[in-house]
Scaffold this motif. Structure first.
Motif: not given
Length: 469
Positions: A52-53, A62, A65, A69, A169-170, A173-174, A177, A253
Motif C-alpha cells: 500500500w505504501q 500514508q 494508514i 494499522l 486490515r485491507l 486501509i480502504r 483512504a 487511526t
C-alpha cells in the motif's frame, strides 16, 4: 488367529476417516471480467504484490494508514482473536496424544486395637505407605477419526481467523483512504464555496449600490441576496462534512492524528496511481483473504460432519498406570514393589432419541451453508472488481465531460454578466448562470473524488498488498 488380532488392532488404532473429502467447489463466476481486455495495461502491477505504501502517493495518507494499522482498536481485537484460536487449536490438537502425569503419595497413621466392641484398647499400630506412579487418564483411541477431525476443525478456524484479520486490515486501509479522500473533497469544495461567498458578497454590495442609485429594482437585489445565501448554505453543509470526516479519521487511526502532518496532494494529483493488472477471476481465490477465510470455514464444516458421524460408533478410552508402592521409603523403587493397571472404557450409544442424527443433520446443513457462503464471497469479490473496472473507464470519461462542462458554464457566466452590464438581459440570467456554474464546479470535485475512490476500490478488490505481508 493370534497373528490376525494384532493386525486388526493396528488398523483400528490408525482410525478411519468419516468426514467428507474436501474438494474446492467450482468457481461460480466467469473466468474473465467484462471489458477487462480493453483495460489491460501491459505495465500493470499485480495488486496483491503491490504494498500500500507504493500504491498511495499522498504522504499524509500514508501517515494516516500507518497510524491506523498500528493503533486501530478493531484491528487489535482481530489480532487477539488469532491468538485465541491458536490457543484453542493447540488445546484440541493435544487431545490426539496421551496425557501423562506423575504423582507421589505418602501416608502415616495410627490405628487403635480394641479388646471389645466400643472399648478402646491400650495399644495401637502405626502404618506407613509410600507410592509413586505415572498415569495415563482417559486417552481416547481415535478409531473413527473424531479427535482428528476436532483438531482439523480447530486448525481451520485458526487459519480462518488469520485470513479474517488480513481481510479486516485491507478493509481498514480502504476505510482510511475513503475517509481521507472525503476530507480532501470537502477541503477543495470549501475553498470553492468560500471564494464564491466572497464573490457574491461583492455582487450583493454592488447590487445594493445600484438599487440605492435607482439603476436596478429590488428584484435584482433580492436575487443577488438569494445567490449569496445559497453559497453560504452550501459552505456550512460542506464544513459539517469535513468535521465528520475528521472525527471518523480519529476513530480509524486509533486516536488523535499525529502532528505535524506532511503536505497533502490534491485530488487531481492522486488520480494517477500505479496501473493495476486485473488478471483472471481465479486469482481472487488465492489473493482475497475473505475468500480464503470462507474456504477455511468450509474445511471446518466438513470436519464437523466427521465428528457428528463418529458419534454413532463406540467411544473407546484407555486408562493406565505404572508405579511403585511400599511401606518402606528406602526400598520403594524395586521390582518387588511394582504396581500397574490398564483397562479400556467403552461408551456405546444405544438410545439417544435422535440426538446424534439431529447433530449430523445440523453438521450437514452447516456444510451446505458454508459452501453457499464461500460461493457468495467469490461472487461478491468478482462483482467488486467488475464494478471497479467499469468505473475505471467511465469515471474517467465523466471527469473529462465535467471539466468541459465547467469551462463552458464559466464562459456563459462571463457572457451573462457582460450582457447584464450592457442592459441587454435581466439579472435573473446572471443568477441562473452563476448557480449552474457553482453546482457544476462542486460536481466536478465530487466526480474527481469518485474517480480516485474507484481506483482505491479496485486495488482493494484485487487483494491489494496481501502477499507482501
Amino acid at each position: 488367529m493370534h497373528k490376525f488380532i494384532p493386525c486388526v488392532l493396528t488398523l483400528a488404532l490408525a482410525g478411519c476417516q468419516l468426514a467428507p473429502e474436501y474438494q474446492r467447489p467450482d468457481s461460480p463466476v466467469l473466468e474473465s471480467y467484462p471489458d477487462a481486455e480493453s483495460l489491460t495495461d501491459e505495465r500493470g502491477f499485480v495488486a496483491a504484490e503491490l504494498p500500500w505504501q507504493d500504491f498511495f502517493a499522498d504522504p499524509q495518507l500514508q501517515v494516516l494508514i500507518g497510524q491506523a494499522l498500528e493503533n486501530n482498536r478493531d484491528l487489535q481485537a482481530a489480532v487477539y482473536r488469532i491468538e485465541e484460536t491458536r490457543g484453542l487449536y493447540r488445546v484440541q490438537n493435544a487431545e490426539r496424544f496421551p496425557s501423562l502425569g506423575i504423582g507421589a503419595d505418602a501416608t502415616r497413621g495410627r490405628f487403635n486395637q480394641g479388646t471389645a466392641a466400643g472399648v478402646a484398647g491400650r495399644g495401637g499400630s502405626i502404618s506407613e505407605t509410600y507410592s509413586v506412579s505415572a498415569t495415563v487418564s482417559a486417552f481416547e483411541l481415535d478409531f473413527w477419526g473424531r479427535v482428528a477431525n476436532l483438531s482439523t476443525a480447530a486448525r481451520a478456524e485458526y487459519f480462518a481467523s488469520i485470513e479474517a484479520q488480513r481481510a479486516f486490515r485491507l478493509s481498514l486501509i480502504r476505510d482510511v483512504a475513503t475517509t481521507y479522500l472525503g476530507l480532501r473533497e470537502a477541503v477543495e469544495r470549501i475553498a470553492l464555496a468560500e471564494a464564491t461567498v466572497i464573490s457574491r458578497r461583492e455582487g450583493l454590495r454592488i447590487a445594493k449600490v445600484r438599487l440605492d442609485a435607482g439603476i436596478t429594482s429590488a428584484l435584482d437585489f433580492n436575487q443577488a441576496e438569494a445567490l449569496l445565501t445559497q453559497a453560504e448554505t452550501q459552505l456550512a453543509s460542506i464544513m459539517l462534512a469535513r468535521a465528520e470526516n475528521q472525527n471518523l479519521l480519529a476513530v480509524l487511526t486509533g486516536g488523535v492524528v499525529a502532528e505535524p502532518m506532511p503536505e497533502p496532494l490534491s485530488l487531481e494529483q492522486q488520480s494517477s496511481p500505479p496501473a493495476l493488472d486485473a488478471g483472471l477471476s481465479s486469482s481472487l481465490l488465492v489473493n482475497r483473504p475473505d475468500i480464503l477465510a470462507a474456504e477455511q470455514r468450509l474445511i471446518a464444516a466438513k470436519a464437523n460432519i466427521g465428528i457428528a458421524r463418529a458419534a454413532f460408533f463406540p467411544q473407546v478410552s484407555l486408562i493406565g498406570s505404572f508405579g511403585y508402592a511400599s511401606s518402606e521409603l528406602d526400598n520403594l523403587i524395586s521390582s518387588s514393589n511394582e504396581t500397574w493397571s490398564i483397562g479400556p472404557s467403552i461408551t456405546l450409544p444405544i438410545f439417544d432419541f435422535g440426538r446424534n442424527r439431529g447433530n449430523l443433520t445440523v453438521a450437514q446443513a452447516r456444510d451446505n451453508i458454508a459452501i453457499a457462503e464461500y460461493e457468495r464471497t467469490i461472487q461478491t469479490a468478482f462483482n467488486e472488481v467488475a464494478d471497479a473496472l467499469a468505473g475505471r473507464r467511465y469515471l474517467a470519461e465523466q471527469v473529462d465531460a465535467q471539466r468541459r462542462n465547467t469551462e463552458t458554464l464559466q464562459r456563459v457566466v462571463n457572457l451573462a454578466r457582460k450582457r447584464y452590464q450592457e442592459g441587454v438581459v435581466n439579472y435573473i440570467e446572471v443568477l441562473d448562470a452563476e448557480r449552474s456554474l457553482f453546482d457544476a464546479e462542486q460536481a466536478f470535485i465530487q466526480t474527481r473524488r469518485a474517480e480516485v475512490q474507484n481506483l482505491v476500490d479496485l486495488y482493494v478488490a484485487l487483494g491489494g498488498g496481501t502477499l507482501e505481508q
